[in-house]
Design an enzyme around this catalytic site. Structure first.
Site, short mmCIF file in Angstrom:
data_model
loop_
_atom_site.label_atom_id
_atom_site.label_comp_id
_atom_site.label_asym_id
_atom_site.label_seq_id
_atom_site.Cartn_x
_atom_site.Cartn_y
_atom_site.Cartn_z
N GLY A 26 12.10 30.42 63.23
CA GLY A 26 12.74 31.10 62.37
C GLY A 26 14.14 31.70 62.17
O GLY A 26 14.45 32.12 63.33
N LYS A 60 19.72 30.81 68.33
CA LYS A 60 20.11 29.56 68.47
C LYS A 60 20.90 28.99 67.02
O LYS A 60 21.55 28.00 66.88
CB LYS A 60 19.06 28.55 68.79
CG LYS A 60 18.57 28.85 70.13
CD LYS A 60 17.19 28.10 70.56
CE LYS A 60 16.16 28.55 69.63
NZ LYS A 60 15.48 29.98 69.83
N GLN A 117 12.40 28.21 69.70
CA GLN A 117 11.55 29.01 70.66
C GLN A 117 12.78 28.93 71.98
O GLN A 117 13.79 28.92 71.95
CB GLN A 117 10.28 28.81 71.07
CG GLN A 117 9.46 29.01 70.04
CD GLN A 117 9.11 27.72 69.06
OE1 GLN A 117 9.25 26.52 69.41
NE2 GLN A 117 8.99 28.01 67.68
#
Ligand code: IMP
Length: 421
Positions: free
Chosen positions: A40, A16, A217
């Site tokens: 992260g 992402k 996420q």
């Protein structure tokens, strides 16, 4: 589209950050709306690599306004460390976001050790306990954190409360004075950036600014729609953007679902298409499938379109961005999961009950692989026919068009198929 959400369609780590970085070239604002430093990603800017966990991905570009919205949980210590890595930035932090405090991290570890049957494999960043406190209405909001007297008063009371719990788990109690003295310095650092970000975002919208909402996420880790209890404690769906940022739902114009060309998962929890052979090891190394936050090796699986259709339903996906396609080069045959078998019945959904989910067996179709190195490809037409067919099958099975695919980590290895932002 002027207001686009970047959604992870699998179990996180879909790339992402890379897609945000690419689309941010034409954005005015990048807004993180959930999670904390459990996330992260690596952003390369001016030839330099940055590991970001909390700050929005537009932070390295001085022309972009970056927002950390109310749905986030912010670890002030991690924030201060990350801030040191960047300069010349525009940042706005929500006064309604919640603060991760040292007892949240200790409790995260404690819960993982006492839960013998359901160990989640969390990142140990205190995310679950911070969202728990938010729901229980005993959290610390940024607005209190940056207010010296309020912070001292609330922290004292909360540490007393949490120490009882920590001691009952056999953990050492937390010392108020040392936390207060350390954290009040972080509060001072954070203070100049704190504002009502809902107000600000609505102003940006009124003045026609282009906004990227950057999810962390993936939807399969969503607290409501993911593989509960093996999930995170927030909702990475596009549908959670309005409540997590304070804008009207109809102001979100669309979502791009970032999808790896295969599947990965880190931490515990079932992944129906998981592969545990030499090929998985090869994909892990080729795709550098090791966690940015914890360094843990990621588990590898075939592409699962039941998961992608689930994500499309519960989150909303206008387009797909398929990442790491190059990692599949050289594999003779590629499997794609099209449905599950549950107790002898073919199903096309993700069962809510984790035990039912764990009994799901994937039904695959097999596609021809390609042998060519595709890392220098510049368009869809330049891809080998088998790679084109792979992308087309993926898109047909999910019934969502592909707007972007990527064939390597660099920005110039990201290929735009359709201009959507
Ligand atoms: P937590 O978010 O630290 O509570 O961890 C809950 C679950 O989500 C664990 O399985 C983690 O490995 C997973 N998780 C949390 N953040 C990420 C992420 O950014 N990428 C992939 N998995 C994540």
């Amino acid at each position: 589209m002027k207001r686009l959400v970047i959604v992870g369609t699998q179990w996180g780590d879909e790339g992402k950050g890379k897609i945000t970085d690419y689309l941010a070239q034409s954005a005015d604002v990048v807004c993180r709306y959930q999670g904390g430093n459990n996330a992260g990603h690596t952003v390369v800017f001016d030839g330099k690599k940055y590991s970001l966990h909390l700050l929005p991905s537009g932070i390295l570009n001085p022309n972009i306004e970056n927002v950390m919205a109310n749905g986030m949980v912010i670890n002030p210590k991690a924030f201060s460390e990350e801030l040191k890595k960047v300069d010349r930035f525009n940042l706005h932090i929500s006064d309604r976001a919640h603060v991760v405090l040292p007892y949240h991290i200790e409790l995260d570890k404690a819960y993982e050790t006492i839960k013998k049957d359901v160990k989640i494999g969390t990142t140990h960043k205190g995310i679950g306990p911070t969202y728990t406190d938010k729901s229980a209405r005993i959290g610390m909001r940024v607005s209190s954190f940056i207010h010296e007297d309020k912070f001292a008063h609330e922290l004292k009371h909360l540490i007393e409360l949490k120490n009882k719990e920590l001691i009952s788990y056999g953990h050492d109690p937390i010392d108020f004075e040392s936390v207060y003295n350390e954290y009040k310095a972080y509060a001072e650092l954070m203070k100049p950036y704190v504002t009502d970000t809902s107000y600000l975002l609505n102003q940006y919208i009124e003045t026609d600014k282009k906004i990227l909402f950057e999810g962390a996420q993936g939807v399969m880790l969503c607290l409501d729609h993911g593989t509960y209890p093996y999930v995170t404690s927030s909702s990475p769906t596009a549908s959670s953007v309005p409540v997590n940022t304070g804008i009207a739902p109809w102001l979100v114009e669309g979502a791009i679902g970032v999808t790896k060309a295969y599947s990965t998962r880190v931490g515990e929890g079932f992944m129906p298409t998981e592969i545990k052979n030499k090929l998985a090891d090869e994909i892990r190394v080729r795709g550098n499938e090791f966690g940015t936050t914890t360094g843990r090796p990621r588990r590898i699986g075939w592409l699962d379109t039941v998961v992608l259709r689930h994500t499309k339903r519960v989150s909303g996906l206008s387009y797909l961005a398929v990442t790491l396609l190059d990692v599949l080069s050289g594999i003779e045959e590629l499997k794609v999961c099209v449905s599950y078998n549950l107790d002898g019945k073919e199903i096309d959904y993700v069962p809510a009950d984790i035990d039912d989910f764990m009994r799901c067996e994937p039904n695959y179709i097999t596609l021809k692989g390609w042998q060519e190195d595709i890392t220098q490809v510049k368009s869809f037409d330049e891809l080998p026919k088998a790679a084109q067919a792979y992308l087309k099958t993926l898109s047909d099975l999910v019934k969502v068009d592909i707007a972007i695919f990527s064939v390597g980590p660099d920005r110039n290895q990201t290929i735009l198929v359709k201009d959507i932002f």
